[in-house]
Structure formats: C-alpha cells, structure tokens
Design a protein around this motif. Structure first.
Motif, PDB file in Angstrom:
ATOM      1  N   LEU A 108      -9.410   9.027  -3.465  1.00 19.36           N
ATOM      2  CA  LEU A 108      -8.688   9.510  -5.381  1.00 19.36           C
ATOM      3  C   LEU A 108      -8.828   8.251  -6.357  1.00 19.36           C
ATOM      4  O   LEU A 108      -8.660   6.583  -6.005  1.00 19.36           O
ATOM      5  CB  LEU A 108      -7.212   9.826  -4.481  1.00 19.36           C
ATOM      6  CG  LEU A 108      -6.292   9.713  -5.692  1.00 19.36           C
ATOM      7  CD1 LEU A 108      -6.023  11.086  -6.388  1.00 19.36           C
ATOM      8  CD2 LEU A 108      -4.415   9.556  -4.275  1.00 19.36           C
ATOM      9  N   ILE A 109      -8.751   8.438  -6.975  1.00 19.20           N
ATOM     10  CA  ILE A 109      -8.751   7.648  -8.400  1.00 19.20           C
ATOM     11  C   ILE A 109      -7.665   7.436  -8.606  1.00 19.20           C
ATOM     12  O   ILE A 109      -6.821   8.509  -8.936  1.00 19.20           O
ATOM     13  CB  ILE A 109      -9.739   8.283  -9.543  1.00 19.20           C
ATOM     14  CG1 ILE A 109     -11.343   8.430  -8.842  1.00 19.20           C
ATOM     15  CG2 ILE A 109      -9.688   7.165 -10.728  1.00 19.20           C
ATOM     16  CD1 ILE A 109     -12.059   7.350  -8.580  1.00 19.20           C
ATOM     17  N   ASP A 118       1.533   2.373  -3.542  1.00 20.53           N
ATOM     18  CA  ASP A 118       2.747   3.499  -4.073  1.00 20.53           C
ATOM     19  C   ASP A 118       2.955   4.011  -3.502  1.00 20.53           C
ATOM     20  O   ASP A 118       3.409   4.915  -3.030  1.00 20.53           O
ATOM     21  CB  ASP A 118       3.204   3.278  -5.310  1.00 20.53           C
ATOM     22  CG  ASP A 118       4.623   3.733  -5.494  1.00 20.53           C
ATOM     23  OD1 ASP A 118       5.291   3.691  -4.790  1.00 20.53           O
ATOM     24  OD2 ASP A 118       4.530   4.783  -6.271  1.00 20.53           O
ATOM     25  N   LEU A 119       1.456   4.724  -4.051  1.00 18.80           N
ATOM     26  CA  LEU A 119       1.471   6.409  -3.252  1.00 18.80           C
ATOM     27  C   LEU A 119       1.140   6.171  -1.723  1.00 18.80           C
ATOM     28  O   LEU A 119       1.618   7.009  -0.799  1.00 18.80           O
ATOM     29  CB  LEU A 119      -0.058   6.739  -3.843  1.00 18.80           C
ATOM     30  CG  LEU A 119       0.479   7.414  -5.597  1.00 18.80           C
ATOM     31  CD1 LEU A 119      -1.670   8.045  -5.770  1.00 18.80           C
ATOM     32  CD2 LEU A 119       1.060   8.458  -5.718  1.00 18.80           C
ATOM     33  N   ALA A 120       0.285   5.319  -1.597  1.00 23.32           N
ATOM     34  CA  ALA A 120       0.279   5.190   0.057  1.00 23.32           C
ATOM     35  C   ALA A 120       1.755   5.186   1.247  1.00 23.32           C
ATOM     36  O   ALA A 120       1.520   5.787   2.010  1.00 23.32           O
ATOM     37  CB  ALA A 120      -0.817   3.548   0.819  1.00 23.32           C
ATOM     38  N   GLY A 263      -9.696   6.485   2.247  1.00 23.35           N
ATOM     39  CA  GLY A 263      -9.471   6.776   3.905  1.00 23.35           C
ATOM     40  C   GLY A 263      -9.242   8.346   4.424  1.00 23.35           C
ATOM     41  O   GLY A 263      -9.982   8.807   3.547  1.00 23.35           O
ATOM     42  N   ASN A 264      -8.395   8.535   5.371  1.00 20.17           N
ATOM     43  CA  ASN A 264      -8.770   9.605   6.106  1.00 20.17           C
ATOM     44  C   ASN A 264      -8.186  11.154   4.948  1.00 20.17           C
ATOM     45  O   ASN A 264      -7.471  10.617   4.450  1.00 20.17           O
ATOM     46  CB  ASN A 264      -8.482   9.935   7.449  1.00 20.17           C
ATOM     47  CG  ASN A 264      -7.047   9.938   7.340  1.00 20.17           C
ATOM     48  OD1 ASN A 264      -6.523  10.595   6.955  1.00 20.17           O
ATOM     49  ND2 ASN A 264      -6.874   9.189   8.274  1.00 20.17           N
ATOM     50  N   PRO A 265      -9.165  12.468   5.007  1.00 16.78           N
ATOM     51  CA  PRO A 265      -8.826  13.623   4.540  1.00 16.78           C
ATOM     52  C   PRO A 265      -6.991  13.443   4.272  1.00 16.78           C
ATOM     53  O   PRO A 265      -6.586  13.887   3.019  1.00 16.78           O
ATOM     54  CB  PRO A 265      -9.386  14.454   4.789  1.00 16.78           C
ATOM     55  CG  PRO A 265     -10.665  13.867   5.597  1.00 16.78           C
ATOM     56  CD  PRO A 265      -9.948  12.574   6.595  1.00 16.78           C
ATOM     57  N   ASP A 266      -6.614  13.500   5.843  1.00 17.47           N
ATOM     58  CA  ASP A 266      -4.941  13.284   5.421  1.00 17.47           C
ATOM     59  C   ASP A 266      -4.231  12.354   4.794  1.00 17.47           C
ATOM     60  O   ASP A 266      -3.074  13.100   3.721  1.00 17.47           O
ATOM     61  CB  ASP A 266      -4.679  13.821   6.679  1.00 17.47           C
ATOM     62  CG  ASP A 266      -5.479  14.213   7.940  1.00 17.47           C
ATOM     63  OD1 ASP A 266      -5.563  15.682   7.736  1.00 17.47           O
ATOM     64  OD2 ASP A 266      -5.006  14.691   8.768  1.00 17.47           O
ATOM     65  N   PHE A 267      -4.801  11.684   4.872  1.00 17.02           N
ATOM     66  CA  PHE A 267      -4.134  10.243   4.346  1.00 17.02           C
ATOM     67  C   PHE A 267      -3.974  10.693   2.720  1.00 17.02           C
ATOM     68  O   PHE A 267      -3.324  10.016   1.910  1.00 17.02           O
ATOM     69  CB  PHE A 267      -4.603   8.917   4.608  1.00 17.02           C
ATOM     70  CG  PHE A 267      -4.372   8.579   5.671  1.00 17.02           C
ATOM     71  CD1 PHE A 267      -2.946   8.997   6.391  1.00 17.02           C
ATOM     72  CD2 PHE A 267      -4.401   7.624   6.461  1.00 17.02           C
ATOM     73  CE1 PHE A 267      -2.837   8.880   8.155  1.00 17.02           C
ATOM     74  CE2 PHE A 267      -3.989   6.974   8.057  1.00 17.02           C
ATOM     75  CZ  PHE A 267      -3.214   7.634   8.777  1.00 17.02           C
ATOM     76  N   ILE A 268      -5.664  10.446   1.987  1.00 16.37           N
ATOM     77  CA  ILE A 268      -5.444  10.784   0.970  1.00 16.37           C
ATOM     78  C   ILE A 268      -5.196  12.372   0.514  1.00 16.37           C
ATOM     79  O   ILE A 268      -4.687  12.379  -0.703  1.00 16.37           O
ATOM     80  CB  ILE A 268      -7.366  10.805   0.899  1.00 16.37           C
ATOM     81  CG1 ILE A 268      -8.217   9.654   0.813  1.00 16.37           C
ATOM     82  CG2 ILE A 268      -7.999  11.046  -0.769  1.00 16.37           C
ATOM     83  CD1 ILE A 268      -7.311   8.703   0.156  1.00 16.37           C
ATOM     84  N   GLY A 269      -4.971  13.438   1.330  1.00 15.85           N
ATOM     85  CA  GLY A 269      -4.767  14.859   0.826  1.00 15.85           C
ATOM     86  C   GLY A 269      -3.122  14.475   0.479  1.00 15.85           C
ATOM     87  O   GLY A 269      -2.349  14.661  -0.782  1.00 15.85           O
ATOM     88  N   HIS A 275       0.591  11.894  -6.262  1.00 16.74           N
ATOM     89  CA  HIS A 275      -0.422  11.809  -7.782  1.00 16.74           C
ATOM     90  C   HIS A 275      -0.490  13.002  -8.633  1.00 16.74           C
ATOM     91  O   HIS A 275      -0.039  12.340  -9.705  1.00 16.74           O
ATOM     92  CB  HIS A 275      -1.367  11.082  -7.121  1.00 16.74           C
ATOM     93  CG  HIS A 275      -2.653  10.812  -8.235  1.00 16.74           C
ATOM     94  ND1 HIS A 275      -2.336   9.683  -9.208  1.00 16.74           N
ATOM     95  CD2 HIS A 275      -3.759  11.487  -8.651  1.00 16.74           C
ATOM     96  CE1 HIS A 275      -3.188   9.579  -9.841  1.00 16.74           C
ATOM     97  NE2 HIS A 275      -4.331  11.165 -10.033  1.00 16.74           N
ATOM     98  N   GLN A 276       0.044  14.125  -7.830  1.00 16.76           N
ATOM     99  CA  GLN A 276      -0.509  14.926  -8.627  1.00 16.76           C
ATOM    100  C   GLN A 276       0.266  15.607  -9.559  1.00 16.76           C
ATOM    101  O   GLN A 276       0.944  16.654 -10.782  1.00 16.76           O
ATOM    102  CB  GLN A 276      -1.030  16.222  -8.603  1.00 16.76           C
ATOM    103  CG  GLN A 276      -0.786  16.841  -7.298  1.00 16.76           C
ATOM    104  CD  GLN A 276      -1.076  18.135  -6.165  1.00 16.76           C
ATOM    105  OE1 GLN A 276      -2.251  18.359  -6.824  1.00 16.76           O
ATOM    106  NE2 GLN A 276      -0.549  18.502  -6.048  1.00 16.76           N
TER     107      GLN A 276
END
Length: 402
Positions: A108-109, A118-120, A263-269, A275-276
């Motif tokens: 994710l950019i 913050d997102l994490a 990171g793994n898809p669950d975390f990045i998702g 973010h969106q």
C-alpha cells in the motif's frame, strides 16, 4: 434588549473543549515542534534539531515530477497507489532482502511513513490492546497507539546497551493483552541499530507469543557499520510483520510525503479500507517521484549516505572533545550524547544551550522517559553548521562542567 440577549448568549455558551476526544486532550504537544517554535523566533541560531536532510531532492526526481505535470498526470491513482510503483517496491525489497511481496495485494502506498504507521495501528488495535515500544522512541509512536485506544508499554534502553532492546525485555513485558511489538531500527533518536542475531532472538519470542511486529525501517539505507536486517526477511516473520518504509530520508524527499506498507493481504486490506475513506490515495506526483527514485536515484542516495557518514564521524569526535559521552551511532543521522556531567537535566540543558549559545538540540525526554540525561543531535546539516554548533557547545559545556 440587545444587552440582555448578549448576556444570555454568554451564559449559555458551551465549553467547546468538552467536545474534544479526551484521549487527544491528554496527549502533550510534540516536544520537537514546541521547542522549534521558539527557534523560529530567534536570530543567529544554529539548529541541529530537525531530522530532515539538508539536500534538495535530486534533479532527476524533480524532472520526473515536472514531466508528469506537463503530461497532465494530475488525477487520482488507485487507492493502493500506482501499480507500477508497487511493482518497483516489490522488486526492490526482493532484490535487497529476498522477501517476495505481491504488489497487487501486499503493498500500500501511503502519505509518508507517518500515515502508514497510523493505518497499521488503527487496523490492528482493539481498545485495551497493549503495544510494546522500545524507548527512547520517535515522538509519534506513543500518540498514534494511544489514539487507537491502545495501552503502550515502554521497553527502556540505555547507552550502556547501545540503546538496543533485548529478547529478554520483550519476553518480560508480555501480558495476555499484548498484541504488537513496534520496532524502529535504525533508530530515531539514538542512531542505534540491531544485529541480525538480536532480531532473530526477539522474533523467536514474538512467534512464541503470537504477536505482530510493526517494523519502521525508514532509515534502512542509512547504515554505516553493518548491513541492515529487514525484519520480515527473518524466518517465519513475513506474515506477522507490517514493514513500513519510504523515500523521505534516503532520497531527500521529506516534503513529497511518499511512504509504503508491506504485509499479508489481510493486514494491507484492512489498512487500505481506512486509507480509502480517510486519504483516498497518496499524492500522484509523490508517487511519480518515488518511482523515479527507485529507477535512477541510487547514485544520489549513495552520495548523500557517504556525506552523512563523514558528518557522523565528525559528531562522534566532537562529542569526545567536548567531553560528552556518546556511543557511535550505526544508522540514521542522529547522535544521542549523555549530558549529565553538566548537572542539568535534558530540558534545562537544551533551553540554556539555546538561550546562551543559540544552538538548538532536542531534549531527550521528547522521546520518552528513557531519554532523560541525553539530547538528540541531528547531523543532517552541513559540516560548516556542525562545526560552528560544536564550537559553541564546547564553550557552553566547559562553563557548566568546571
């Protein structure tokens, strides 16, 4: 009649501060920014306080931005960021550390590493979860965790141990509520780095207790003594690590605000979902410039890193001459000398040095209680500025050490 109305309005006016989130109200302002509000109002100050490269963004990166504007590239990108940039980041990480990330689902950019952090935090933390954070620590880590309603647990480090956190410290601090260990090496404010073996030992504890690691590796390219170890490259760590990095420090791109999370898809998702709604996407031109940095920015990055290394040696030698104990920083562009011989605490030392000699450094307690007795010196400044600052500091320390 109008006077009666005004009196009634004043009488019924609410206390607007009562509407503010109580967690936010309890957070102190940044110790760095508060101090440098004073600096901005003074003349002839030599500032060694801000952690920002004194280099201008390399010309080829700026030219890429101009071309994108000329070509009308001024709209949104996808929420996750330009796929071409994510592919370049995936290739870079795999080439450097042997870790394969899927650019479609695992990168994710973000608007700098600050947003990624913050997102994490918000994606992973439930109210009451505990986050382990080595101290001294960068000023935003504890507030970001607190704003996500976490309890932060400091792991205090010291100069005798080279400001490195140990596996034993992590093990001892874990409770049933512990969810995250936040690592940030090379470290701001100390310049400390971790050896591969030390990280391996910590990761064994992490895996045994099923924890997640958020690893802020923004200074990964600014190492001088031993090569950087990427936490997600260690055995069994890719799936349980959120790797944060960016372009601000290594490529002199602080103002562009270009960072990323892997990171793994669950975390990045989950992070992308926040973010969106909150950011939509990182600035298009920042992404264009980040891509150009990966494509053609390595020579400039190496040149700047070599210059920081020269300044690093200058700082260590100067602290020895001044008589302030200072371990040799292995990364980033900070030194964290011990100022206790002056019989002042960190706040008093910083304020007096500024007022009497017009040299700005950062009070070590801005980075947590473990920073007491130290100040942070940034060597992201020219040799001329550093030399003048140390001349003034030497005079100051002698005055209070005699």
């Amino acid at each position: 009649m109008s006077e009666v109305v005004k009196m009634e309005e004043r009488k019924g006016s609410p206390d607007w501060s009562e509407f503010i989130n109580p967690v936010l109200k309890s957070l102190p302002p940044s110790g760095i920014r508060r101090f440098f509000d004073l600096v901005s109002e003074m003349k002839d100050v030599v500032s060694l306080g801000v952690g920002e490269p004194d280099f201008v963004t390399p010309r080829n990166i700026i030219d890429a931005c101009v071309r994108s504007l000329d070509n009308g590239q001024t709209g949104y990108t996808s929420n996750q960021g330009m796929l071409e940039l994510r592919e370049a980041i995936a290739e870079e990480i795999n080439g450097s550390y042997g870790v394969k990330y899927d650019p479609v689902s695992e990168i994710l950019i973000t608007v700098g590493v600050s947003e990624a952090l913050d997102l994490a935090m918000r994606a992973l933390i439930s109210p009451g979860d505990e986050v382990l954070i080595p101290e001294p620590t960068y000023v935003s880590y504890i507030p970001c965790a607190a704003l996500a309603y976490a309890k932060t647990v400091p792991l205090k480090t010291n100069m005798d141990k080279l400001f490195r956190v140990t596996a034993e410290q992590v093990e001892k601090a874990i409770t049933p509520r512990t969810k995250i260990l936040l690592l940030a090496y090379p470290n701001n404010p100390t310049g400390a780095v971790m050896t591969r073996q030390e990280l391996l030992d910590i990761c064994e504890v992490v895996k045994a207790h099923n924890l997640i690691v958020i690893s802020d590796e923004i200074y990964e390219h600014l190492t001088y003594i031993e090569p950087h170890t990427c936490v997600s490259s260690l055995p069994g760590m890719k799936e349980r690590t959120i790797l944060l990095s960016g372009f601000s420090k290594s490529y002199a791109m602080t103002g562009w605000r270009a960072g990323y999370a892997c990171g793994n898809p669950d975390f990045i998702g989950a992070m992308t979902k926040i973010h969106q709604y909150s950011m939509l996407c990182a600035p298009t031109q920042a992404q264009v410039c980040a891509l150009e940095a990966l494509r053609s920015g390595k020579p400039d990055m190496r040149r700047m890193t070599a210059e920081y290394n020269k300044r690093r040696k200058l700082v260590v030698d100067a602290m020895e001459e001044i008589g302030l104990p200072c371990f040799e920083p292995g990364g980033a562009f900070y030194a964290f000398p011990d100022i206790t011989k002056t019989r002042m605490n960190a706040a008093e030392f910083s304020e007096r040095l500024l007022m009497e000699e017009k040299v700005a450094v950062v009070d070590g307690t801005a980075f947590g209680e473990a920073g007491e007795g130290h100040v942070r010196i940034s060597y992201a400044y020219s040799v001329e500025k550093l030399t003048e600052a140390f001349r003034r500091m030497n005079r100051f320390v002698k005055r209070y050490s005699s």
